[in-house]
Design an enzyme around this catalytic site. Sequence first.
Site, mmCIF file in Angstrom:
data_model
loop_
_atom_site.group_PDB
_atom_site.id
_atom_site.type_symbol
_atom_site.label_atom_id
_atom_site.label_comp_id
_atom_site.label_asym_id
_atom_site.label_seq_id
_atom_site.Cartn_x
_atom_site.Cartn_y
_atom_site.Cartn_z
ATOM 1 C CE LYS A 46 -3.943 -2.652 1.964
ATOM 2 N NZ LYS A 46 -4.835 -2.424 3.080
ATOM 3 C CG HIS A 62 -12.006 17.162 -18.048
ATOM 4 N ND1 HIS A 62 -12.390 16.517 -16.984
ATOM 5 C CD2 HIS A 62 -11.031 16.357 -18.769
ATOM 6 C CE1 HIS A 62 -11.741 15.313 -16.986
ATOM 7 N NE2 HIS A 62 -10.671 15.335 -17.767
#
Length: 400
Positions: A230, A395
């Site tokens: 992680k 976008h």
Amino acid sequence: MDKSEIINKLLNGEIKLYQIEQFTDTIDEAITVRREFIEKYSDTSLENISHYTLDMDNAFKKNIENPIGAVQIPIGVAGPLDINGEEDKKEYYVPLATSEGALLASVNRGCSAIKASGGVNARVIDDKMTRAPVIKANSSIEALKVKQWFEDNFSNLKSIAESTTSHGKLIKIDPIFVIGDYIYPRFVYSTGDSMGMNMVTIATEKILEKMSEETDAVHIALSGNVCVDKKPAAINIVEGRGKTLIADILIPKEVVEKKLKTTAKAICEVNTAKNLIGSATAGSLAYNAHFANMVAAIFLATGQDLAHVSEGSLGITTAEDRDGDLYFSVNMPDVPIATVGGGTSLETASEGLNILGVKGNGGARRFGEIVISTVLAGELSLVGALAAGHLARAHQQLGR
């Protein structure tokens, strides 16, 4: 004790949140009490969090503590995505959960270019999970003796580790770092269709018990951060972790121009300047445009551990102009995924995996091929949009 009494005791600090189940008859009742307490404490309504279809009784046993409800994230599908996998050629619709406008549209555009080019080639290069404890000896000389002990006793340690699981296999203990009087052995396992962190942790703990019996060394922590779990790390790029994946495609010139509205030459320049030189300038470990977008979206939709996006988004994008045709590839050395266990047992995650036909035993390698093919689709589309100057407009239109 009725609901209002429990809430008052919570507000007065007489009982703790984790104790609520002791005073209620069902998990659902405990969830309601805990949520209403949070509503009172924060002076807010949790109307939307309170609506869900998950079996919270099962989730409470395996996936969550102190539950108050569930979060909702929009989920869409991208596709059809044509994949030339190790076993066969197949078409998929890929579930992606995200709140980022334009992401699905972008991946879909990549899927369209892939389909027009005959499909993306995808393979699982390697498959392993790691756990690396930190061990302390009395000196560096003693630490080297412990290192040698691991090397000399590998066969016995392999048997000990594999006695704890019917699926996991200890492949090797390598590398074994010695830093002063500390030892960091990196235990490498195969874990089948499970992501396997719990599996390898239990197996490694059993090995450390044997080490304590036969040496004077003591283990300081079951994870010494050399795993590396992680967190982005160079060792995982070099050695691999989880599924190590690769995918590539050759896109004809006419498809580049029609679907991506640009040229192979322009895409190659953007990839070199942005993904390679730009990333190197920044000291990045990820030489790509946005692997994390696709990885996070498919992880959310299929019940993967979201923290593994930090390592799953590592990798390199390459692009070549081959006389106007575009060769495009993505490499992902560290993608911890599963089709059994963990969050994959949640009802929505199971449905996501079932859309892909990979739920359960035997599905993890194919799932890996789908993950990296989806990443290639999204990466191709974004780099193409940058090369064509379309990103801001997309976008504006879709990101809202």
